[in-house]
Design a protein around this motif. Structure first.
Motif, PDB file in Angstrom:
ATOM      1  N   ALA A 135      -4.321   7.074   6.142  1.00 53.16           N
ATOM      2  CA  ALA A 135      -3.599   5.819   5.912  1.00 53.16           C
ATOM      3  C   ALA A 135      -2.726   5.482   7.120  1.00 53.16           C
ATOM      4  N   ARG A 147      -6.821   5.642  -2.239  1.00 56.90           N
ATOM      5  CA  ARG A 147      -5.783   6.657  -1.972  1.00 56.90           C
ATOM      6  C   ARG A 147      -6.300   7.726  -1.014  1.00 56.90           C
ATOM      7  N   GLN A 197       2.100   1.731  -3.403  1.00 57.78           N
ATOM      8  CA  GLN A 197       1.006   2.172  -4.271  1.00 57.78           C
ATOM      9  C   GLN A 197       0.692   3.659  -4.049  1.00 57.78           C
ATOM     10  N   LEU A 198       0.754   4.093  -2.784  1.00 57.42           N
ATOM     11  CA  LEU A 198       0.454   5.495  -2.466  1.00 57.42           C
ATOM     12  C   LEU A 198       1.600   6.413  -2.873  1.00 57.42           C
ATOM     13  N   ALA A 250       4.210   8.241   1.618  1.00 60.13           N
ATOM     14  CA  ALA A 250       3.652   7.091   2.334  1.00 60.13           C
ATOM     15  C   ALA A 250       4.583   5.891   2.253  1.00 60.13           C
ATOM     16  N   TRP A 254       0.852  -1.207   0.000  1.00 59.29           N
ATOM     17  CA  TRP A 254       0.000   0.000   0.000  1.00 59.29           C
ATOM     18  C   TRP A 254       0.883   1.251   0.000  1.00 59.29           C
ATOM     19  N   GLY A 255       1.958   1.202   0.785  1.00 55.76           N
ATOM     20  CA  GLY A 255       2.883   2.334   0.795  1.00 55.76           C
ATOM     21  C   GLY A 255       3.443   2.603  -0.587  1.00 55.76           C
ATOM     22  N   LEU A 267      -2.735  11.067   3.679  1.00 52.28           N
ATOM     23  CA  LEU A 267      -1.681  10.333   4.387  1.00 52.28           C
ATOM     24  C   LEU A 267      -2.047  10.045   5.836  1.00 52.28           C
ATOM     25  N   SER A 313      -7.036   0.011  -4.865  1.00 49.37           N
ATOM     26  CA  SER A 313      -6.128   1.147  -5.053  1.00 49.37           C
ATOM     27  C   SER A 313      -6.688   2.414  -4.395  1.00 49.37           C
TER      28      SER A 313
END
Lengths: 204, 203
Positions: free
Chosen positions: B121, B115, B62-63, B67, B59-60, B118, B113
């Motif tokens: 997340a 988003r 992807q962001l 992130a 995920w990090g 920050l 995905s």
């Protein structure tokens, strides 16, 4: 395959037999030097903050980091000498874990510290670890050799780690981040084991 | 009389060389070694922990920045707080359920995905980190060497994040982005399996 080739191959294979190598260093005259050198390396509670301190120094720049290479081994030796006269304080294990957590957090934050603070941390860490290692000596230990070995390994580790970290930081943008991530790992270890120690004190 | 070097000599020599002449110790893993080993294996042998850690890295990645580094740096620190809660003897409710749910939630974030800002997340990952740290922290007092156990499981956790980040680098490619999302879906399924197990639907 020719006969000589088979003979040589067989000889090489036998020569590479996985036997243990015993150099008998502990029985030599310099045995206590190696004991002193190895003692801190067998304790992650000492090795981890040494490396974290070196990385923290590297974050301050090469010019400031050079002081650590001088100050830390001297403090280590001084701590070892102090241990000959003064018993290890009861707060030693807790202080050691606080140093693990604090240096790890400072690396994770890539903190810019005044030189005095950086050297202060190095002195406290050196004195404490020197005293902890010195306290491990027994009556038959050659104190000069043991403390020399401990100081030499402290100098070697801190110099190599600081130099490597400074060289590593010169490059791509991900490199400081990688070191900071490593710092967060060290801090996490320090915080958790400190918590365990406070909840259930362990000998150190 | 001429005697040939027997053909069996070489294999025999190799066989003899492979036999260790040093004594075999059945229990070398004491103290630091055992602590490191058991700590390192702790996150790897629990699939629910493992997939959630990989998902954090995925995920990090992807962001993207920041992130990609904020999540893996903050995770161990928040996990340490969870470990402290575990050590203090406070009973956190629904630990197994939330660890399983972390796989579903983080897997879904990657698969779809998502988003968010920050802070959202980081908060989500932080909450899950507390429960993962709590589970590790409960094991800490039983470890042969607490420091090496903690080093082992923190390093293993960090390497799982790194694995996720390295897989997540594929998002730079069109097909790779689909692979990453598929990984997220797979992680969500593993989380669902553990959730069903935790509530008793699966033995």
């Amino acid at each position: 395959m020719k006969k000589w080739l088979r003979l040589v191959t067989a000889a090489v294979a036998l020569a590479l037999a996985p036997t243990a190598a015993h150099a008998h260093l502990v029985d030599t005259r310099l045995g206590d030097f190696y004991s002193g050198a190895l003692h801190p390396l067998t304790d992650l509670q000492q090795v981890l903050p040494w490396i974290a301190l070196a990385v923290l120094a590297a974050f301050q720049g090469a010019q400031r980091a050079r002081w650590i290479i001088l100050v830390f081994p001297l403090a280590l030796a001084a701590g070892g000498l102090v241990s000959l006269e003064v018993p290890l304080p009861s707060f030693g294990p807790v202080l050691g874990l606080v140093l693990v957590a604090v240096t790890g957090l400072a690396v994770a934050a890539a903190a810019r510290l005044p030189l005095g603070v950086l050297l202060g941390v190095a002195v406290v860490m050196g004195l404490l670890h020197g005293a902890q290692n010195g306290a491990a000596m027994v009556a038959t230990t050659d104190r000069v050799l043991f403390l020399s070995g401990m100081t030499a390994i402290g100098y070697g580790v801190i110099t190599l780690a600081t130099g490597s970290a400074i060289a590593f930081l010169r490059g791509a943008a991900w490199r400081p981040i990688a070191l900071r991530a490593g710092g967060s790992w060290v801090a996490a270890v320090g915080i958790m084991v400190l918590g365990l120690n406070l909840a259930r004190p362990i000998a150190g | 009389m001429k005697r040939d070097f027997p053909d069996a000599a070489l294999p025999l020599a190799l066989l003899m060389a492979a036999i260790p002449l040093s004594p075999a110790f059945a229990h070398t893993g004491t103290g630091v070694a055992l602590g490191l080993e058991s700590g390192f294996l702790h996150p790897l042998t629990g699939l629910d922990h493992l997939v959630a850690m990989v998902a954090v890295g995925l995920w990090g990645a992807q962001l993207g920045n920041p992130a990609i580094w904020v999540l893996p740096i903050t995770f161990p620190l928040v996990m340490a707080v969870g470990g402290l809660i575990g050590l203090s003897g406070i009973d956190l409710p629904f630990v197994e359920l939330i660890i399983a749910f972390s796989g579903i939630a983080l897997g879904a974030m990657v698969a779809f995905s998502v988003r968010p800002p920050l802070w959202v997340a980081a908060t989500l990952v932080g909450v899950f980190a507390i429960f993962h740290g709590y589970a590790h922290g409960r094991e800490l007092p039983e470890a042969a060497d607490a420091v090496s156990f903690a080093v082992g499981f923190v390093v293993a956790t960090g390497l799982l994040h790194l694995s996720g980040i390295l897989i997540g680098v594929l998002v730079g490619y069109e097909a790779g982005a689909k692979v990453v999302r598929a990984c997220g879906a797979a992680i969500g399924c593993v989380g669902l399996y553990f959730l069903l197990g935790a509530v008793g639907f699966i033995e």
